[in-house]
Structures are given as structure tokens and as C-alpha cells.
Design a protein around this motif. Structure first.
Motif, PDB file in Angstrom:
ATOM      1  N   LYS A 112       8.943  -0.250  11.468  1.00  0.00           N
ATOM      2  CA  LYS A 112       9.688   0.413  10.397  1.00  0.00           C
ATOM      3  C   LYS A 112       8.780   0.758   9.220  1.00  0.00           C
ATOM      4  O   LYS A 112       8.934   1.824   8.594  1.00  0.00           O
ATOM      5  CB  LYS A 112      10.833  -0.482   9.922  1.00  0.00           C
ATOM      6  CG  LYS A 112      11.883  -0.771  10.987  1.00  0.00           C
ATOM      7  CD  LYS A 112      12.541   0.507  11.484  1.00  0.00           C
ATOM      8  CE  LYS A 112      13.613   0.207  12.526  1.00  0.00           C
ATOM      9  NZ  LYS A 112      14.223   1.448  13.072  1.00  0.00           N
ATOM     10  N   VAL A 113       7.821  -0.109   8.909  1.00  0.00           N
ATOM     11  CA  VAL A 113       6.863   0.181   7.830  1.00  0.00           C
ATOM     12  C   VAL A 113       6.033   1.404   8.191  1.00  0.00           C
ATOM     13  O   VAL A 113       5.800   2.296   7.362  1.00  0.00           O
ATOM     14  CB  VAL A 113       5.965  -1.044   7.569  1.00  0.00           C
ATOM     15  CG1 VAL A 113       4.847  -0.685   6.589  1.00  0.00           C
ATOM     16  CG2 VAL A 113       6.775  -2.201   7.011  1.00  0.00           C
ATOM     17  N   ASN A 114       5.585   1.492   9.447  1.00  0.00           N
ATOM     18  CA  ASN A 114       4.806   2.653   9.889  1.00  0.00           C
ATOM     19  C   ASN A 114       5.634   3.931   9.824  1.00  0.00           C
ATOM     20  O   ASN A 114       5.143   4.987   9.405  1.00  0.00           O
ATOM     21  CB  ASN A 114       4.304   2.422  11.308  1.00  0.00           C
ATOM     22  CG  ASN A 114       3.269   1.305  11.392  1.00  0.00           C
ATOM     23  OD1 ASN A 114       2.588   1.008  10.413  1.00  0.00           O
ATOM     24  ND2 ASN A 114       3.156   0.676  12.543  1.00  0.00           N
ATOM     25  N   GLN A 115       6.892   3.844  10.224  1.00  0.00           N
ATOM     26  CA  GLN A 115       7.765   5.017  10.157  1.00  0.00           C
ATOM     27  C   GLN A 115       7.982   5.467   8.710  1.00  0.00           C
ATOM     28  O   GLN A 115       7.994   6.665   8.408  1.00  0.00           O
ATOM     29  CB  GLN A 115       9.106   4.710  10.819  1.00  0.00           C
ATOM     30  CG  GLN A 115       9.019   4.490  12.322  1.00  0.00           C
ATOM     31  CD  GLN A 115      10.349   4.106  12.933  1.00  0.00           C
ATOM     32  OE1 GLN A 115      11.400   4.289  12.329  1.00  0.00           O
ATOM     33  NE2 GLN A 115      10.307   3.563  14.146  1.00  0.00           N
ATOM     34  N   THR A 116       8.157   4.484   7.819  1.00  0.00           N
ATOM     35  CA  THR A 116       8.326   4.811   6.399  1.00  0.00           C
ATOM     36  C   THR A 116       7.095   5.509   5.851  1.00  0.00           C
ATOM     37  O   THR A 116       7.197   6.483   5.089  1.00  0.00           O
ATOM     38  CB  THR A 116       8.605   3.526   5.596  1.00  0.00           C
ATOM     39  OG1 THR A 116       9.767   2.888   6.115  1.00  0.00           O
ATOM     40  CG2 THR A 116       8.826   3.847   4.122  1.00  0.00           C
ATOM     41  N   ALA A 168       0.810  -1.221   0.000  1.00  0.00           N
ATOM     42  CA  ALA A 168       0.000   0.000   0.000  1.00  0.00           C
ATOM     43  C   ALA A 168       0.842   1.270   0.000  1.00  0.00           C
ATOM     44  O   ALA A 168       0.325   2.355  -0.275  1.00  0.00           O
ATOM     45  CB  ALA A 168      -0.931   0.008   1.217  1.00  0.00           C
ATOM     46  N   LEU A 169       2.132   1.159   0.299  1.00  0.00           N
ATOM     47  CA  LEU A 169       2.985   2.354   0.359  1.00  0.00           C
ATOM     48  C   LEU A 169       3.014   3.131  -0.949  1.00  0.00           C
ATOM     49  O   LEU A 169       2.922   4.367  -0.935  1.00  0.00           O
ATOM     50  CB  LEU A 169       4.404   1.959   0.777  1.00  0.00           C
ATOM     51  CG  LEU A 169       4.612   1.605   2.251  1.00  0.00           C
ATOM     52  CD1 LEU A 169       6.047   1.149   2.485  1.00  0.00           C
ATOM     53  CD2 LEU A 169       4.285   2.788   3.148  1.00  0.00           C
ATOM     54  N   PRO A 176      -2.024   6.768   3.731  1.00  0.00           N
ATOM     55  CA  PRO A 176      -1.383   6.462   5.017  1.00  0.00           C
ATOM     56  C   PRO A 176      -1.470   4.965   5.328  1.00  0.00           C
ATOM     57  O   PRO A 176      -2.489   4.322   5.063  1.00  0.00           O
ATOM     58  CB  PRO A 176      -2.193   7.287   6.029  1.00  0.00           C
ATOM     59  CG  PRO A 176      -2.857   8.353   5.221  1.00  0.00           C
ATOM     60  CD  PRO A 176      -3.114   7.752   3.871  1.00  0.00           C
ATOM     61  N   VAL A 177      -0.396   4.415   5.877  1.00  0.00           N
ATOM     62  CA  VAL A 177      -0.331   2.989   6.211  1.00  0.00           C
ATOM     63  C   VAL A 177      -0.067   2.854   7.707  1.00  0.00           C
ATOM     64  O   VAL A 177       0.827   3.515   8.254  1.00  0.00           O
ATOM     65  CB  VAL A 177       0.782   2.286   5.404  1.00  0.00           C
ATOM     66  CG1 VAL A 177       0.932   0.843   5.872  1.00  0.00           C
ATOM     67  CG2 VAL A 177       0.484   2.346   3.921  1.00  0.00           C
ATOM     68  N   LEU A 228       6.941   9.253   4.212  1.00  0.00           N
ATOM     69  CA  LEU A 228       6.397   9.490   2.870  1.00  0.00           C
ATOM     70  C   LEU A 228       5.240  10.483   2.909  1.00  0.00           C
ATOM     71  O   LEU A 228       5.129  11.353   2.032  1.00  0.00           O
ATOM     72  CB  LEU A 228       5.935   8.166   2.253  1.00  0.00           C
ATOM     73  CG  LEU A 228       7.040   7.167   1.899  1.00  0.00           C
ATOM     74  CD1 LEU A 228       6.431   5.860   1.395  1.00  0.00           C
ATOM     75  CD2 LEU A 228       7.977   7.735   0.846  1.00  0.00           C
ATOM     76  N   GLN A 229       4.389  10.372   3.910  1.00  0.00           N
ATOM     77  CA  GLN A 229       3.270  11.310   4.032  1.00  0.00           C
ATOM     78  C   GLN A 229       3.778  12.731   4.266  1.00  0.00           C
ATOM     79  O   GLN A 229       3.261  13.694   3.678  1.00  0.00           O
ATOM     80  CB  GLN A 229       2.352  10.881   5.188  1.00  0.00           C
ATOM     81  CG  GLN A 229       1.565   9.617   4.915  1.00  0.00           C
ATOM     82  CD  GLN A 229       0.625   9.763   3.739  1.00  0.00           C
ATOM     83  OE1 GLN A 229      -0.128  10.724   3.643  1.00  0.00           O
ATOM     84  NE2 GLN A 229       0.670   8.818   2.820  1.00  0.00           N
TER      85      GLN A 229
END
Length: 466
Positions: free
Chosen positions: A216-220, A195-196, A201-202, A224-225
Motif C-alpha cells: 500500500k505504501v508503494n501504491q501511494t 519519505a513520502l 519515489p518510494v 503521488l508521483q
């Protein structure tokens, strides 16, 4: 989701391959062990052949030379027990001292299936007695009380297969249970990563075996946002600045043009002064066109210019632009040649009429701007393989191969954040490229067959609606 299924299939495939390899390895090891067990002659066979080779003579019992050599090479001792007296009537020279020379019936029964003084023994029936071979103590291990249920032996293959199946099922169950947690953790992370690229938003729950990776996925996603927000903010500010400057400069520019026009027509001024006023008016008009181009390019870049498409006849549309330029060229310094075939009366495209006319106008004007000494401009419309090709070229000074390469592949400074101090080409060509791109077409820049500059606009043809 496809990646998760692929991962599960991969794990299952590895498990099945492991089962097969383990089974093959076990069979190979068992075959290896069995081959070692059967590599030499069976001790029972040796005992029977020794019994057959033992011969009775007038001087007693003798054993053939070859058989005697075989017994010595294996460090085997042998005795012959008489059936009637149960005494040893013959034995080899290497008979250990602790081996008795007379046996009871029970002792004979015991040595037949087991040991004598811890020496594993094997027997063979001879004429009038029994031959007993004794092997070294560490040579064989004998099971003295073998007793197997007949049904167990009869159904042994089925029992072995059933046990093997149970083992495989148990291993597979353990595998599934131990990996369920991992798969549960992998699924939301994989979905979050997929979904990134969408820009949405993820948020992945940070729990399970892969909680650190989920974090780490949430931080990425947050980074990006934030970058997307900053980029939009920057683009909006730039677009607003360009629109604001364009708006604010129009009023003073109109006043300059108005006064310059009046001075150019004022008969009280000298001819030289009126010519200077004319130059001011001409350059002011050029500045006004540049401002309009800048504003339009900015709107197209940020999708602020609405594209209202409809089915248009590209032949008629381009011909109208050509006629306008022919009428404006009073001095005939830039004659425009219409090279479209008479048989092509219509080439339908789905386009915004005004934007497409502006693109063709810019191309013709570009030929004039870069050939101050005049040139002939050639305009044509062709239908080729489901495409409508609008071609504008001239016989002017042209450009080098290096410049053609840059014009085709290097982005304009307005749409590139790198090396913005160097202007790659004018706003006219940028607007042309933007207009064609908004119509899902392609702009091709090259050398003209007439020795000058050439630009082709390739647009998809639409079936005409009657």
C-alpha cells in the motif's frame, strides 16, 4: 528512525510493566492463600490444648465444655490413649465405629504423622497418655514423609530469586525473538512513510509480516508521483500558454498603438476623432501593462522569474519611485506625499531592486486606478523591530471590512483552482504579494488612517555591509 526507537521503547516498557504487574499479582495471590491457611487455629495447636484440657476424675476423664463445643462445631472426634496399655481410655461421642480402641506402638507412630482409617490425625501429649484428634477426611491433606536437604532450605531465597531471574530472562528472550521479524518489517515501512512528503519515489520491499502494508505504501508513492507529474504538466502548459499569448499579442497591439498615436496627432481629423484615437491609445497601453503583469505574475508563480537579490537601501529605492510618479502627475490629480522621517537615511534590505520597485509602483498605481476622481497618496518607509515597513496609503474611497478580509486571506484566481470564474482582485496586488513573498516578507492590507486604502510591505532588515 525516531518513531522506530519510540516503538521499541514502548514495547520494552510494556514488557517490563507486565513483569512487575505479574509479580505483584503473584504476591497478592500467595498472600491471600496464606491468609486463608492461617485464618483459623492450627490443628496441632487445637490438639495440644485439648490434651491440656483433658482432666482425670474419680469417674474417668472429662473435657471442658468450651473445648467440647469447639470439637463438635468442627466435627472433630478425639481419643485418649494410655501410655502403658495402649488402649483408648476416653473418646468423644462422635467417634466413628471403624476407629480402633487399642493401638500398637507402630500404629501410634503412624497416626502421629498421618492418618487413622483415612482421617487426618493430630496429636497432643497429655498426662499419662496421648490425645488424638481426628478431622473430617476432606479437611486436610498431610505429607507423611517430609525430608528436605538442609542446604536446599538454607539457600532457598537465593534459589527462588535465581529461578525468577531465569524465568524473566527466558520470557524476554522469547519476546525479542518473536518481535524481531515485526520490527524488521516495520522499519522500512516507517522510513518509506517518512519519505513520502519529500516527493521522491518510494519503494519498500514487499516481504515479511507487513508485506500488504508495504504494498500500500508503494501504491501511494506511485499515485503521488503520477499526481505530481500531472500537476507539473498542467502548470507548465498554463505557463507556456500565458507566455505564448503574451508574445503573440504584442505585435498586433504595437501596431494598434502606433496607428492610434498617428491618428491622435493627425491634424486633418476632427478634434472628436483625435480624442477617440487618444482613448484607443490609452486603453491599448493599459492592455499592454495588463499583459506584462500577467506574464510577470505567471513567471513568479512558477519560479520562472529569477530573483537577483542584493543589499538595497529601501528608503532611496522607494523615494525614486515616488519622484517618478510626482514628475508624471502633471495635472496634480494624484499628489504623492513622502512621509518618511528625515532621520531615517537608510533601511537596508536584501532584495531584487527592479522587482521591489515594481511592487511599490503597482501599489501607487493601484491607488490611482481605484480613485478616478483623484486622491492624495501617502508613502513612507519605517524601521520597526528588525523589519523594514514600506507603507502606501491614500485618502480615497477605500474598501469595506469584508473586502479587506478577502484581500488578505483569499487566494487570487491565478493561484487557486476553485471558483476561478470570480476574480478576487487585480494582477497588481497579486504581483505585490508574490514579490514580497519571494523576499521572505509579508503583505498586510487594511484601512488607511486617512480614510482610504492601505498596504504595508514588511521585509526583514539586513545589516549593512561597509
Amino acid at each position: 528512525m525516531k518513531s522506530i526507537l519510540k516503538l521499541i521503547r514502548r514495547f520494552t516498557g510494556i514488557l517490563l510493566i507486565s513483569f512487575i504487574l505479574i509479580l505483584i499479582l503473584n504476591i497478592a495471590v500467595a498472600a491471600r492463600i496464606a491468609s486463608k491457611q492461617t485464618a483459623g487455629r492450627s490443628p496441632w495447636t487445637t490438639a495440644v490444648e485439648t490434651a491440656k484440657g483433658l482432666q482425670k476424675t474419680e469417674n474417668g476423664y472429662i473435657l471442658g465444655k468450651d473445648q467440647m463445643m469447639e470439637l463438635k462445631s468442627e466435627n472433630i472426634w478425639a481419643v485418649y490413649i494410655d501410655n502403658d496399655t495402649h488402649k483408648v481410655l476416653w473418646h468423644t461421642e462422635n467417634l466413628p465405629a471403624e476407629i480402633p480402641l487399642e493401638y500398637s506402638i507402630s500404629e501410634i507412630a503412624f497416626l502421629t504423622r498421618g492418618y487413622v482409617k483415612d482421617y487426618p490425625t493430630f496429636t497432643g501429649g497429655a498426662e499419662g497418655g496421648l490425645v488424638v484428634l481426628g478431622y473430617p477426611k476432606d479437611r486436610y491433606w498431610k505429607e507423611m514423609y517430609p525430608s528436605w536437604d538442609y542446604d536446599f532450605i538454607a539457600h532457598l531465597p537465593r534459589t527462588v530469586l535465581a529461578m525468577l531471574g531465569c524465568n524473566i530472562a527466558l520470557i524476554f528472550l522469547i519476546y525479542v525473538v518473536t518481535n524481531t521479524g515485526l520490527l524488521k518489517s516495520v522499519r522500512p515501512i516507517a522510513e518509506g512513510i517518512q519519505a513520502l512528503p519529500t516527493g521522491n519515489p518510494v519503494r519498500v520491499k514487499e516481504k515479511g509480516l507487513l508485506s500488504e502494508l508495504a504494498s500500500k505504501v508503494n501504491q501511494t508513492s506511485e499515485v503521488l508521483q503520477f499526481q505530481t507529474y500531472q500537476l507539473k504538466k498542467k502548470e507548465t502548459a498554463r505557463a507556456n500558454w500565458i507566455a505564448g499569448v503574451s508574445h503573440d499579442i504584442r505585435t498586433p497591439l504595437s501596431m494598434v498603438m502606433g496607428y492610434a498615436g498617428q491618428l491622435e496627432q493627425d491634424s486633418h481629423l476632427t478634434k472628436e476623432e483625435r480624442n477617440k484615437a487618444g482613448v484607443i491609445l490609452k486603453q491599448s497601453k493599459r492592455m499592454k501593462n495588463l499583459i506584462n503583469d500577467l506574464n510577470l505574475a505567471s513567471k513568479l508563480e512558477y519560479n520562472m522569474q529569477p530573483v537577483k537579490t542584493s543589499q538595497e537601501n529601501a528608503v532611496a529605492l522607494v523615494r525614486q519611485v515616488v519622484v517618478d510618479f510626482i514628475n508624471m502627475d502633471i495635472e496634480n490629480r494624484y499628489p504623492v506625499k513622502w512621509l518618511t522621517e528625515d532621520t531615517l537615511a537608510r533601511c537596508t534590505v536584501n532584495a531584487d531592486k527592479e522587482l521591489l520597485k515594481r511592487a511599490v509602483y503597482n501599489l501607487i498605481q493601484n491607488c490611482m486606478n481605484h480613485n478616478e476622481d483623484g486622491c492624495t497618496i501617502y508613502v513612507s518607509v519605517r524601521a520597526e523591530q528588525g523589519k523594514c515597513v514600506i507603507c502606501v496609503e491614500d485618502d480615497g474611497s477605500g474598501v469595506s471590512d469584508e473586502q479587506i478580509e478577502k484581500l488578505n486571506n483569499t487566494p487570487h484566481y491565478m493561484v487557486c483552482d476553485e471558483n476561478i470564474t470570480t476574480q478576487r482582485h487585480g494582477l497588481g496586488l497579486l504581483i505585490v504579494k508574490q514579490v514580497v513573498a519571494s523576499h521572505k516578507g509579508e503583505t498586510i492590507i487594511g484601512h488607511s488612517g486617512y480614510g482610504g486604502f492601505e498596504v504595508k510591505l514588511v521585509l526583514p532588515v539586513e545589516p549593512a555591509v561597509s
